[in-house]
Design an enzyme around this catalytic site. Structure first.
Site, short mmCIF file in Angstrom:
data_model
loop_
_atom_site.label_atom_id
_atom_site.label_comp_id
_atom_site.label_asym_id
_atom_site.label_seq_id
_atom_site.Cartn_x
_atom_site.Cartn_y
_atom_site.Cartn_z
N GLY A 48 31.05 -27.87 -7.98
CA GLY A 48 32.47 -27.80 -7.63
C GLY A 48 33.04 -26.45 -7.99
O GLY A 48 34.18 -26.32 -8.42
N GLY A 82 36.56 -25.09 -6.56
CA GLY A 82 37.80 -25.87 -6.78
C GLY A 82 38.74 -25.18 -7.75
O GLY A 82 38.48 -24.06 -8.20
N GLN A 83 39.87 -25.87 -8.09
CA GLN A 83 40.90 -25.25 -8.94
C GLN A 83 40.34 -24.85 -10.30
O GLN A 83 40.56 -23.74 -10.78
CB GLN A 83 42.07 -26.22 -9.15
CG GLN A 83 43.24 -25.58 -9.90
CD GLN A 83 44.23 -26.59 -10.46
OE1 GLN A 83 43.91 -27.76 -10.65
NE2 GLN A 83 45.43 -26.13 -10.76
N ILE A 107 29.52 -27.19 -1.78
CA ILE A 107 29.12 -28.08 -0.68
C ILE A 107 29.39 -27.35 0.65
O ILE A 107 30.22 -26.42 0.70
CB ILE A 107 29.86 -29.43 -0.71
CG1 ILE A 107 31.37 -29.24 -0.68
CG2 ILE A 107 29.41 -30.26 -1.89
CD1 ILE A 107 32.15 -30.54 -0.53
N TYR A 127 41.97 -42.85 -9.57
CA TYR A 127 41.66 -41.61 -10.31
C TYR A 127 41.49 -41.92 -11.79
O TYR A 127 40.50 -41.52 -12.41
CB TYR A 127 42.80 -40.62 -10.12
CG TYR A 127 42.63 -39.28 -10.81
CD1 TYR A 127 43.40 -38.94 -11.91
CD2 TYR A 127 41.70 -38.36 -10.34
CE1 TYR A 127 43.25 -37.72 -12.54
CE2 TYR A 127 41.55 -37.13 -10.96
CZ TYR A 127 42.33 -36.81 -12.05
OH TYR A 127 42.18 -35.59 -12.69
N LYS A 170 38.20 -41.89 -14.19
CA LYS A 170 38.14 -41.02 -15.37
C LYS A 170 37.77 -41.81 -16.64
O LYS A 170 37.01 -41.34 -17.48
CB LYS A 170 39.46 -40.28 -15.57
CG LYS A 170 39.69 -39.19 -14.52
CD LYS A 170 38.55 -38.18 -14.47
CE LYS A 170 38.79 -37.05 -13.51
NZ LYS A 170 37.63 -36.13 -13.41
C1 VAH Z 1 46.25 -34.39 -10.97
N1 VAH Z 1 46.08 -32.07 -11.69
O1 VAH Z 1 47.47 -34.24 -10.95
C2 VAH Z 1 45.41 -33.38 -11.77
C3 VAH Z 1 45.30 -33.76 -13.22
C4 VAH Z 1 46.49 -34.59 -15.27
C5 VAH Z 1 46.62 -34.11 -13.86
O2 VAH Z 1 44.37 -34.74 -13.45
O3 VAH Z 1 45.68 -35.29 -10.40
#
Ligand code: VAH
Length: 318
Positions: A8, A11-12, A35, A143, A147
């Site tokens: 990755g 990415g950011q 990728i 998300y 995590k």
């Molecule tokens: C988001 N920048 O906003 C990410 C991050 C804690 C925020 O995980 O999804």
């Protein structure tokens, strides 16, 4: 940490971390994994080796690890919180099926692994003020679920197979180099672009919504310092709380206004982003990271604002 693979890398986080790691470990010792369709360009391409490395393809990961004699993998492949809510199955495929592939390759090839968690791993039942290192984690987003699973699966591989897995729970990350890609905290980057362009900022997050944030240079130090920390001093391994500041839209707006007196902002709250933001902490307790591996951020809101406005002005206005 000698030979590093960044999955990755465009990415950011990955684009800046690859640059920092090349300065730290030597350009030839850091492979930029990408990728198809997201190939490295510019300095990222010219600055060192690159290899196609799709986190959902275990054979591809293993081939790159063996070819480059990798001893440390930074696994940054993930969909951010807002995009993930719209594509939950893909978020799980990349975030967790991908992580499983990385951990298996790491187990077979004796690699250390860093896969970041996030303040998104907390939910509404988590204490919101000075959120503890060890506490309730019942997130309501895919998300956040991915995590928490990332933290638990990484701990499992560390305990069961002795794989050296380490990670932090990142807050919102602010950078002038690579724009964010679909997160709840993106507003804290977008506001600087509006300020530098002389445009009114339309804020999607409601007044008074505090979230933890960090300037990217501090995030880079966290990624490197944790992986080079003395393992004997680590009580925790995955999911260290780390933060540098906590603010709401009014606070960052007023900090920018000190430098841009004509800057204006109005609110147009995005219900999806607001719902996610409301479930996240207002502030984190990062004392374990400070005690176990010397976490110590350099940028507060004032210092970040000065640097962001300076660097973004040069980037956008020349
Ligand atoms: C988001 N920048 O906003 C990410 C991050 C804690 C925020 O995980 O999804």
């Amino acid at each position: 940490m000698k030979n590093v693979l960044v999955i990755g890398s465009t990415g950011q986080i990955g684009s800046e971390l690859t640059r920092e790691l090349r300065k730290h470990c030597g350009s030839d010792n850091v492979v930029a994994g990408y990728i198809k369709g997201c190939e490295p360009t510019g300095e990222l391409k010219e600055g060192g080796p690159a290899a196609e490395c799709d986190v959902t393809n275990p054979e591809m990961i293993a081939e790159v690890v063996k070819k480059h004699n990798i001893d440390t993998i930074y696994n940054l492949a993930a969909l951010l919180s807002v995009v993930a809510e719209n594509k939950p199955k893909l978020a799980w495929k990349i975030g967790i099926d991908g992580l499983w592939n990385v951990l298996e390759v790491a187990r077979e090839n004796k690699c250390a692994v860093f896969t970041p968690s996030s303040i998104g791993s907390f939910g509404t039942s988590t204490p919101h003020e000075m959120t503890p290192q060890d506490t309730v984690q019942r997130p309501g987003t895919i998300y956040g679920v991915s995590k928490v699973t990332t933290e638990l699966l990484s701990d499992y591989y560390q305990k069961k197979y002795g794989v050296d897995t380490r990670s932090v729970r990142f807050p919102g990350l602010i950078s002038y180099l690579t724009p964010p890609g679909g997160g709840t905290t993106d507003y804290a980057v977008d506001i600087f672009y509006s300020a530098v362009k002389g445009e009114k900022f339309v804020c999607p997050i409601a007044k008074g919504t505090r979230m933890d944030m960090m300037y990217m240079p501090d995030a880079m130090q966290a990624c490197i310092n944790l992986m080079e920390a003395d393992p004997e001093k680590l009580i925790h391994h995955n999911g260290f709380n780390v933060t540098a500041m906590s603010f709401d839209p009014e606070q960052i707006f007023n900090e920018i206004k000190k430098h841009k007196p004509n800057f204006e902002m109005e609110y147009d709250v995005d219900p999806l982003k607001q719902g996610i933001a409301d479930s996240w902490p207002d502030s984190l307790d990062d004392s374990c990271a400070r005690a176990e591996w010397g976490w110590n951020p350099k940028f507060d809101l004032n210092a970040m604002t000065v640097d962001m406005l300076d660097k973004l002005s040069k980037k956008l206005l020349g």
